[in-house]
Structures are given as structure tokens and as C-alpha cells.
Motif scaffolding. Sequence first.
Motif, PDB file in Angstrom:
ATOM      1  N   MET A   1       1.662  -2.490  18.397  1.00 48.32           N
ATOM      2  CA  MET A   1       2.343  -3.508  17.600  1.00 48.32           C
ATOM      3  C   MET A   1       2.321  -3.101  16.128  1.00 48.32           C
ATOM      4  N   ALA A   2       3.467  -3.217  15.462  1.00 49.55           N
ATOM      5  CA  ALA A   2       3.557  -2.824  14.059  1.00 49.55           C
ATOM      6  C   ALA A   2       2.736  -3.768  13.190  1.00 49.55           C
ATOM      7  N   MET A   3       2.106  -3.189  12.166  1.00 48.82           N
ATOM      8  CA  MET A   3       1.296  -3.995  11.251  1.00 48.82           C
ATOM      9  C   MET A   3       2.189  -4.842  10.365  1.00 48.82           C
ATOM     10  N   ARG A   4       1.835  -6.096  10.204  1.00 47.28           N
ATOM     11  CA  ARG A   4       2.599  -6.991   9.342  1.00 47.28           C
ATOM     12  C   ARG A   4       2.459  -6.565   7.885  1.00 47.28           C
ATOM     13  N   PRO A   5       3.567  -6.501   7.122  1.00 49.04           N
ATOM     14  CA  PRO A   5       3.469  -6.096   5.726  1.00 49.04           C
ATOM     15  C   PRO A   5       2.557  -7.033   4.943  1.00 49.04           C
ATOM     16  N   VAL A   6       1.786  -6.457   4.026  1.00 52.13           N
ATOM     17  CA  VAL A   6       0.891  -7.248   3.193  1.00 52.13           C
ATOM     18  C   VAL A   6       1.696  -8.088   2.214  1.00 52.13           C
ATOM     19  N   PHE A   7       2.731  -7.472   1.620  1.00 49.54           N
ATOM     20  CA  PHE A   7       3.549  -8.170   0.628  1.00 49.54           C
ATOM     21  C   PHE A   7       4.735  -8.816   1.322  1.00 49.54           C
ATOM     22  N   SER A   8       5.017 -10.069   0.956  1.00 51.54           N
ATOM     23  CA  SER A   8       6.045 -10.832   1.659  1.00 51.54           C
ATOM     24  C   SER A   8       7.387 -10.857   0.935  1.00 51.54           C
ATOM     25  N   HIS A   9       7.442 -10.354  -0.298  1.00 57.22           N
ATOM     26  CA  HIS A   9       8.678 -10.402  -1.076  1.00 57.22           C
ATOM     27  C   HIS A   9       9.076  -8.979  -1.481  1.00 57.22           C
ATOM     28  N   PRO A  10       9.927  -8.331  -0.695  1.00 57.17           N
ATOM     29  CA  PRO A  10      10.263  -6.924  -0.932  1.00 57.17           C
ATOM     30  C   PRO A  10      10.886  -6.661  -2.299  1.00 57.17           C
ATOM     31  N   ALA A  11      11.602  -7.626  -2.862  1.00 55.30           N
ATOM     32  CA  ALA A  11      12.318  -7.374  -4.114  1.00 55.30           C
ATOM     33  C   ALA A  11      11.403  -7.394  -5.343  1.00 55.30           C
ATOM     34  N   ARG A  12      10.212  -7.921  -5.206  1.00 57.86           N
ATOM     35  CA  ARG A  12       9.322  -8.045  -6.350  1.00 57.86           C
ATOM     36  C   ARG A  12       8.478  -6.784  -6.549  1.00 57.86           C
ATOM     37  N   HIS A  13       7.976  -6.625  -7.772  1.00 57.50           N
ATOM     38  CA  HIS A  13       7.050  -5.541  -8.075  1.00 57.50           C
ATOM     39  C   HIS A  13       5.701  -5.908  -7.458  1.00 57.50           C
ATOM     40  N   HIS A  14       5.178  -5.022  -6.633  1.00 50.03           N
ATOM     41  CA  HIS A  14       3.961  -5.318  -5.885  1.00 50.03           C
ATOM     42  C   HIS A  14       2.732  -4.806  -6.622  1.00 50.03           C
ATOM     43  N   VAL A  15       1.780  -5.691  -6.872  1.00 50.32           N
ATOM     44  CA  VAL A  15       0.525  -5.350  -7.540  1.00 50.32           C
ATOM     45  C   VAL A  15      -0.615  -5.597  -6.565  1.00 50.32           C
ATOM     46  N   ALA A  16      -1.403  -4.564  -6.298  1.00 48.29           N
ATOM     47  CA  ALA A  16      -2.603  -4.700  -5.470  1.00 48.29           C
ATOM     48  C   ALA A  16      -3.822  -4.578  -6.371  1.00 48.29           C
ATOM     49  N   VAL A  17      -4.701  -5.565  -6.311  1.00 47.82           N
ATOM     50  CA  VAL A  17      -5.913  -5.592  -7.127  1.00 47.82           C
ATOM     51  C   VAL A  17      -7.093  -5.231  -6.235  1.00 47.82           C
ATOM     52  N   LEU A  18      -7.776  -4.141  -6.568  1.00 45.86           N
ATOM     53  CA  LEU A  18      -8.899  -3.686  -5.758  1.00 45.86           C
ATOM     54  C   LEU A  18     -10.200  -4.259  -6.320  1.00 45.86           C
ATOM     55  N   ALA A  19     -10.809  -5.158  -5.549  1.00 45.76           N
ATOM     56  CA  ALA A  19     -12.080  -5.781  -5.940  1.00 45.76           C
ATOM     57  C   ALA A  19     -13.199  -5.169  -5.113  1.00 45.76           C
ATOM     58  N   ARG A  20     -14.215  -4.681  -5.785  1.00 48.66           N
ATOM     59  CA  ARG A  20     -15.374  -4.100  -5.097  1.00 48.66           C
ATOM     60  C   ARG A  20     -16.552  -5.075  -5.142  1.00 48.66           C
ATOM     61  N   GLN A  21     -17.584  -4.768  -4.366  1.00 49.11           N
ATOM     62  CA  GLN A  21     -18.762  -5.622  -4.376  1.00 49.11           C
ATOM     63  C   GLN A  21     -19.329  -5.735  -5.785  1.00 49.11           C
ATOM     64  N   MET A  22     -19.833  -6.918  -6.127  1.00 47.17           N
ATOM     65  CA  MET A  22     -20.346  -7.233  -7.460  1.00 47.17           C
ATOM     66  C   MET A  22     -19.236  -7.162  -8.509  1.00 47.17           C
ATOM     67  N   THR A  23     -18.072  -7.678  -8.113  1.00 45.44           N
ATOM     68  CA  THR A  23     -16.945  -7.716  -9.029  1.00 45.44           C
ATOM     69  C   THR A  23     -17.133  -8.822 -10.060  1.00 45.44           C
ATOM     70  N   LEU A  24     -16.360  -8.741 -11.144  1.00 48.44           N
ATOM     71  CA  LEU A  24     -16.378  -9.781 -12.170  1.00 48.44           C
ATOM     72  C   LEU A  24     -15.180 -10.697 -11.928  1.00 48.44           C
ATOM     73  N   PRO A  25     -15.382 -11.919 -11.500  1.00 51.55           N
ATOM     74  CA  PRO A  25     -14.249 -12.779 -11.119  1.00 51.55           C
ATOM     75  C   PRO A  25     -13.291 -13.054 -12.262  1.00 51.55           C
ATOM     76  N   ILE A  26     -13.758 -12.992 -13.512  1.00 52.24           N
ATOM     77  CA  ILE A  26     -12.839 -13.223 -14.630  1.00 52.24           C
ATOM     78  C   ILE A  26     -11.727 -12.193 -14.633  1.00 52.24           C
ATOM     79  N   GLU A  27     -12.044 -10.941 -14.258  1.00 52.50           N
ATOM     80  CA  GLU A  27     -11.016  -9.901 -14.242  1.00 52.50           C
ATOM     81  C   GLU A  27      -9.994 -10.157 -13.132  1.00 52.50           C
ATOM     82  N   LEU A  28     -10.462 -10.600 -11.990  1.00 57.61           N
ATOM     83  CA  LEU A  28      -9.544 -10.931 -10.902  1.00 57.61           C
ATOM     84  C   LEU A  28      -8.612 -12.052 -11.327  1.00 57.61           C
TER      85      LEU A  28
END
Length: 336
Positions: A1-28
Motif C-alpha cells: 500500500m502506498a504511503m499517504r503523503p505527509v503534506f496535504s496541500h501540494p500547491a503550498r511551500h512545504h516546511v518540515a521542522v525537525l525536532a530532536r529530543q530535548m528540543t526547545l519548544p519556543i523554537e518550534l
Amino acid sequence: MAMRPVFSHPARHHVAVLARQMTLPIELGIVHQVFGQARAGASADGKPLYEVVTCALRAGAVRTDGDFTVNVAHGPEALAEADTVIVLSSYDDYEQQDPTLSAPLAGAFARIRPGARVASICTGAFVLASTGLLDGRLATTHWRFADRFARLFPQVELDANVLYADGGDVLTSAGCAAGIDLCLHMIRRDFGMAVANDVARRTVVPPHREGGQAQYVRHPVPEPSSPSTAAAREWALRRLGEPVTLAQMAAKEAMSVRTFTRRFRDEVGTTPMTWLTQQRVERARELLEESDLPVDQVAEQAGLGTAANLRKHFHAAVGTSPGAYRAAFRELDAAV
């Protein structure tokens, strides 16, 4: 089965934010708030220009430096669909002593598609440097960790005195508040001054701080009894199209030129005339975006005198010519 796309709006600029353990929530929060406010036509009812998703090395709970966790729905697969990847800092970066990239991070970065833009906030630059993306490039990170960064990554041209560094497809910023400046800078690059300024107004932050402005300014907010240069700056901003001298600005604050220059640098992080040129270039950008004025008239109204002088300062600040900037913006404006 094909994986469902993460982004739901193809026309928009897609930004992925990589949060690691012990992240600072203010930055997110900064990334989601700033990019999430960008609208076509710079109006509240315009369509969103970005879609932002958070991802982690493994979907699930991500610890923060506070007393709570963040539940992240996406794993590193989100990086493969992103136009822009933003790496947040982690509390663990503060003790990093190894310049090599961990296996999980290496696997995650291998998913980033060629041509995607990659950026970091604060000590997220340690991750970018570990991948080799910053080799031979100008970069920055939080000034407190600059010495360790320089020891670990001597191949990177580190400047710990700036708010952010723009290397085109790889960008870095200083402390978390400088992440706001970096995000606004990327929006300005992507969709122009009007959209970025609208986001700044909604977020209630300054619309533009140059990347080269100092990270650490000695007196950003003067004490009530201390003289300030704010009135002179406001006076100059109302007269960008007119000749403005250093002596005139100093006189507005009843200071000597020497005292005014020192106080201005303490408050703003740069010299009065450098700041004035920056403001005039920003005014020229607005005129190029919003009007059909010939370049020589743009130069005159922005206070840069001649078209040649405008081209010189514009290219130094923006990296392109006024004509090319206007053409690119018009194409972008038509697309959105």
C-alpha cells in the motif's frame, strides 16, 4: 500500500521542522507561528503560502527542556517531501564534543531531496556542520557555543557576531529569537517584502533586522535616564528620499557626532550610515515590488541617488539586480 503523503496541500511551500529530543519548544512555536501567518496578497483572508509539519527521528513523544513533552506525529519520512527543512536546536547540543553525525541523523538527512533548502536555528547549526553542508560556507550559531563550534568544525567559516547567515540553499541563525529574523528573511526571499512585513505585523516583531546585525547588543533597551537614538531613527525613516547626514541625526538627539555614533552602535549594532543604507535598500525593494517606477526613480525616492548606486547597494544586500528582482517578484506574484 502506498504511503499517504505527509503534506496535504501540494500547491503550498512545504516546511518540515525537525525536532530532536530535548528540543526547545519556543523554537518550534516560532517556525509554526511565522510561516503559518504568511498569506497570499498579504491579507488575513488570503490563502496560506506554507504548510508546516513537525517531524522527529521517530514519531512519538519528544522531550523538551521544560516539564512537558511534544507528541510528534511524523517521522523522518516528512523530510523527503519538504521544500525547506529547518533543524531546531537541542539541549544536548550544548555538550556536543563529537563532530560526526549520529546514524539516526545521517539516515534522516539522506531522505532530504536534492534542491531542498536547509536551515537551522541556534545550535541546530551543529547538526548541519556535522553533515558537511556547511563546509567552506559562512555560518553562525549562538555566541555562547561559538568557541566549541569552531573547534569541532574548523572547515566552516563561522561568524558568531551576526543574527543569521544566508548561504542560498543552506541558512543558519543565532539564538532562538534570531530564528524569527531568519524565518522572516526566508519569507521575504520566497514571497517578497509585503508578505514578510504583514507576517511581522501580525507577530508584533520588527519587520526586518539585517542578518549582519550584531547578535549581542550592549544596550538594546536604554535605561529611562539614558539618551536614546530612537527619535533620530524615526526622523531619518521619514526622510529616506532626502539627503540625511550623520550630523543632522546627531543634532536631533542633541549629541555630538562621536557620542551619537557610539550610542547608535550600542543600541542598533551597526553604524548610523550603514543602517541608513540598509533602510534605503529596503525601501527600494518595496518600490520595486509595489510600483512600476523606472529604476532611476526608485533610486531617487529611496534616497540612493542614481541607478548605478542603487544597483551597487542592492546587489550587495540582496544578491541580484533591481531589474532581476522586480521580474522575479512579478513572476512569483502571478503564480500565487
